[in-house]
Write an enzyme that holds these catalytic residues in place. Structure first.
Site, PDB file in Angstrom:
ATOM      1  N   GLU A 165     -33.118 -14.334 -21.744  1.00 29.31           N
ATOM      2  CA  GLU A 165     -33.893 -14.424 -20.500  1.00 29.31           C
ATOM      3  C   GLU A 165     -32.938 -14.282 -19.323  1.00 29.31           C
ATOM      4  O   GLU A 165     -31.873 -14.905 -19.299  1.00 29.31           O
ATOM      5  CB  GLU A 165     -34.618 -15.762 -20.407  1.00 29.31           C
ATOM      6  CG  GLU A 165     -35.310 -16.006 -19.060  1.00 29.31           C
ATOM      7  CD  GLU A 165     -36.004 -17.362 -18.985  1.00 29.31           C
ATOM      8  OE1 GLU A 165     -36.411 -17.883 -20.053  1.00 29.31           O
ATOM      9  OE2 GLU A 165     -36.131 -17.915 -17.878  1.00 29.31           O
ATOM     10  N   GLU A 170     -35.780 -17.696  -9.278  1.00 34.90           N
ATOM     11  CA  GLU A 170     -36.774 -18.747  -9.441  1.00 34.90           C
ATOM     12  C   GLU A 170     -36.648 -19.653  -8.227  1.00 34.90           C
ATOM     13  O   GLU A 170     -35.545 -19.884  -7.723  1.00 34.90           O
ATOM     14  CB  GLU A 170     -36.548 -19.567 -10.708  1.00 34.90           C
ATOM     15  CG  GLU A 170     -36.869 -18.853 -11.988  1.00 34.90           C
ATOM     16  CD  GLU A 170     -36.841 -19.795 -13.183  1.00 34.90           C
ATOM     17  OE1 GLU A 170     -37.919 -20.237 -13.601  1.00 34.90           O
ATOM     18  OE2 GLU A 170     -35.731 -20.093 -13.666  1.00 34.90           O
TER      19      GLU A 170
END
Length: 291
Positions: A165, A170
């Site tokens: 990932e 974020e």
């Protein structure tokens, strides 16, 4: 005198050109993708159409998906207008068709009878994927409590976290404060995720620019066989050494193709949204992939 006049004219033309090329940070960028020396643009989506995202490139996640987040993902909350993809988080009740009143505690997706929030998550899985290159995504995020927008990738092969990932962006609550994160994860011997993470508090950016949250920003990944470098507005946030990202079985998940995800989660790491004014808006101006 003639040479001096020509010199002044050249300066004026340069100033006009520079002004014309200057991007308004409060608006979508209408310009065509830039040419980058040493790279070729291999795919992009400028979201210039009106209506839904292009289904030849994007697919939707549906329902309760991960992290015990509060939102129900659905396609209704993703639309393209005004040159941007708009993902809208709404406070609205949706009945969970998978509800099971006898569901065990760990099966939280079935234990909830209703969702009190909705949003969208789109990705290119099975449609578009890439290995190595420069990824550029220009976006504007809303920083209200409960908001958890993300730009990320997952590898095509193996289950998470062994597929790898990459979190280009974020935004959520980290160590008690809103923060911007840039991370990578892969598999560990304990079968959980091993992380190379970096974060900066939102205050770091807002102190330099009080208007930061009102503007579009460019998140960039430079990804080679040896490293991943993650940037925000050309500032390096994290560098991941890919000689260290090898799963216990010897597979390096960052030496395979990855697909792109864009989503707005609500709650969980984003914080309690109960006092937040809805809707929340996450706007993506473009996604550009160079190799």
């Amino acid at each position: 005198m003639k040479r001096y006049s020509l010199f002044l004219m050249a300066i004026c033309l340069f100033a006009q050109y520079s002004s014309a090329k200057k991007i308004n940070p409060y608006q979508p960028d209408p310009a065509k993708p830039a040419k980058i020396k040493g790279y070729t643009l291999v795919w992009n989506d400028e979201f210039n159409q009106e209506g839904k995202p292009d289904t030849l490139c994007w697919r939707y996640e549906t329902g309760f998906v991960r992290n015990k987040e509060l939102q129900w993902y659905q396609s209704d909350n993703a639309t393209c207008s005004g040159g941007v993809l708009k993902i809208e988080g709404r406070r609205e009740r949706v009945k969970n068709p998978n509800y099971d009143p006898e569901a065990e505690e760990g099966r939280w997706q079935r234990a909830r009878e209703y969702a009190e929030y909705t949003s969208s998550s789109i990705n290119t899985r099975g449609k578009k994927s890439w290995k190595f290159g420069r990824f550029e995504i220009r976006a504007r995020i809303q920083i209200d409590k409960g908001s958890w927008p993300a730009i990320w990738t997952l590898g095509n092969e193996k289950r998470w976290p062994f597929n790898g990932e990459i979190d280009l962006m974020e935004f959520y609550i980290k160590e008690g404060a809103p923060a911007i994160l840039a991370n990578a994860a892969w598999g560990s011997a304990s079968r959980g995720a091993k992380w190379d993470g970096s974060h900066k508090p939102l205050s770091y950016f807002v102190e330099k620019d009080p208007e930061w949250a009102k503007k579009f920003h460019t998140w960039r990944m430079d990804w080679t066989e040896n490293y991943i470098r993650l940037y925000l507005d050309d500032e390096l946030l994290n560098e991941i050494d890919l000689s260290q990202t090898i799963n216990p079985d010897g597979f390096n998940p960052f030496h395979q193709e990855h697909y792109v995800l864009l989503n707005l989660a609500i709650g969980s790491n984003g914080g309690d949204p109960s006092e937040t004014t809805f809707p929340l808006l996450y706007e993506v101006d473009y996604v550009r992939i160079y190799q």
